[in-house]
Design an enzyme around this catalytic site. Sequence first.
Site: not given
Ligand code: GLA
Length: 744
Positions: A558, A537, A494
């Site tokens: 999200d 994205g 991430d």
């Molecule tokens: C981001 C991601 C989420 C999750 C959080 C964890 O917001 O998009 O899906 O993994 O981090 O902190």
Amino acid sequence: MLTRSLVLAIFCTLSVVIVRAQDLSIGGEWKFMTGDQPGWEDAAFNDSAWKTIRVGAPWERQGYAGYDGFAWYRRHIVIPSSIRNKVFLKETLRFDLGKIEDGDEVYLNGFLIGRNAGLPGDIKAGFKRMERSYLLPLSDPHIRWDNDNVLAVRVWNGRRNGGMYEGRYGVSAMDVTDFITLRPSGAAFRLAGGKPFTRKVVLISSSEKYLFRGRLNIRLTDPFSGVVVFRQTINANFDHNRPFEYTYITPLPESKSYRIDYSFEDNKSGQQLTMAEDMPYILTPIDRAAPRINGPEVYGVRPGAPIQYKIPVTGQRPLTFQAAGLPPTLHLDRQQGILTGSLAEKGSYTLQLTIKNGAGTVTRDLTIVCGEKISLTPALGWNSWNCWGLTVSDEKVRASADAMAAKLADHGWSYVNIDDGWEDKRDAQGEIVPNGKFPNMKKLSDYVHALGLKIGIYSSPGPTTCGGYMGSYQHEDQDAATYARWGIDYLKYDWCSYSEVAPKSPTLEDAKFPFIVMKQSLDKVHRDIVYSLSQYGAAEIWKWGGSVGANSWRTTGDISDNWGSLSGIGFRQDNSAPFVTPGEFNDPDMLVVGKVGWGPLLHNSRLSPDEQFTHISLWCLLSAPLLIGCDMSQLDDFTLGLLNNDEVLAVDQDRLVRPASKVLNRDSLQVWVKELSDGSKAVGLFNLKTVPLKTTVSFSEMTLPSSAKLRDLWRQQDLGRYRDSFPVRIAAHGVLLLKVSAVK
Ligand code: GLA
């Protein structure tokens, strides 16, 4: 002292219509000071030297970037006695203070009126994302009616965003209906079971004094015809110690959603509480006794990497498994159906599986493709984020794995993925160490593998993750090796704080770079680790995610459990769809069905039953990874029906991997068509309106052959042959998911 959290809003998670007067707004500007000193709660304290800050936005966005620790908010307010005079039930004053990150203590005129909205734990426990509502008796002597009062809020923030933000800010007196929780419950309706529909309604009072006497009205309406199919009015009396419970039973004509309206009319005050829900209903038939092989027809492995694949089969136990054409380096456990071993040479190995039980025999081919690509069909699994957020723990992961093994694995679900919140620090050698919630990662992974499942983990290419934990920056090789040693099968990677180390305006090469670095590290370990990228994205990742070695990549921000979020994401996936191929998937984010909450408090998904059918259908049509985001230990029958429909899952797992394209968008009817490997098509007809849709669609406008055989995939029923057009009836925000085969 009265410091109860207001549970009403938490329990009424359906379409609740409760309008509450906001008597005194306390949004906007407050006084603010970082730090923590005795006396700052005092009404007499002189805060004129403090700066001002807006509530409703984190302090990081208002000149305090990067600040973690204690801070105080103060506000002078005059509480008019008209607030008290106008309510019928003169009992409680309520302070709404938005959401606070992470923990809080609230003082009125120096007197503590509550902490963390009544939840146990000290200020550092962190109950972010939860509404803060504090209650005081109207007779409390600390309230200075028609005079100056001081609200002082002590806030603790451990990492990332801090302060008072989101939610409502106001002071109001609660009236009669504000004290009522109306909670319907009961099993979802399954027509195939032939049972009448039973539902329980409970009325609970949070008033310590008031005796509710009145009438409960229940009304079930067929949303298509508007016809009321059931109506009942009963006397309902209840108080704080004695809830009112009523169970009603009614046979329903069809297996589809009905709208249920509830209202409670209180005799003394004349006030009325109303609430509506869409009834959950199950379309998926019960599994048959004879064996059925589920899951994909192709399974990718890399040369030399250890294989563990549990063949998903439904049907009565015990089962015996046989595989003809099994290469000598692979082993099949004939009772459990688990394939293990490894393959040294690249190539396609087709096994003819035969599975028997007391009710029958089934055969099907499974092709193991040994090459550079893994995850040839989208991953099916669970991820901890949408339920537990940062409160994920070893115990919760084990409970999820147990539930998956017991209730979902036979349908092909296999990954148990830990999201953010497992990390702690690096040891003297630079090795990542899990935090206290994960005492032994290797043992946890062994536990998950022993159930025939796979385990995933989470990190960031930046110095810290999105939750503020340790990321993999400059430790990529070491982390990949650690994951392999623990037996990890899936990595969600991430972007998060990588922005801090990336160039200010990243080029395309900069956007790719950290993901290539980790891919190279993963390639150094002899383990098949599904590589799932999350960077929301950016930089049109669908055009290059495959080229950096990823198996999937998020195409959006999200998701959350509401129609705006779901439809905003799902119905915009057509641009990125053409880039998907086996082993390279768009990820429109994890599922928001079942009990979600981003931890520690959970609620039922706020999507209606039909919106949830839409969610699963659309994600399957898109060939998306399906990662369940709910508490697996509380899977209800409705949610299981959504997740365990083998004909629907087969659309997602189809070996051709040709995501659907949007072929029609007419008057809020969208039709998405996906080519399947057997020459047929999966067709999703979606009604984006808030009212049911009755129309006729022509096969030509859906790009379908003029004569076709249709099958309803959710109901698993043939609908027969149709020429040229098809009449449809689709629920509000609902779907009709068909398999369409040409008739020669
Ligand atoms: C981001 C991601 C989420 C999750 C959080 C964890 O917001 O998009 O899906 O993994 O981090 O902190």
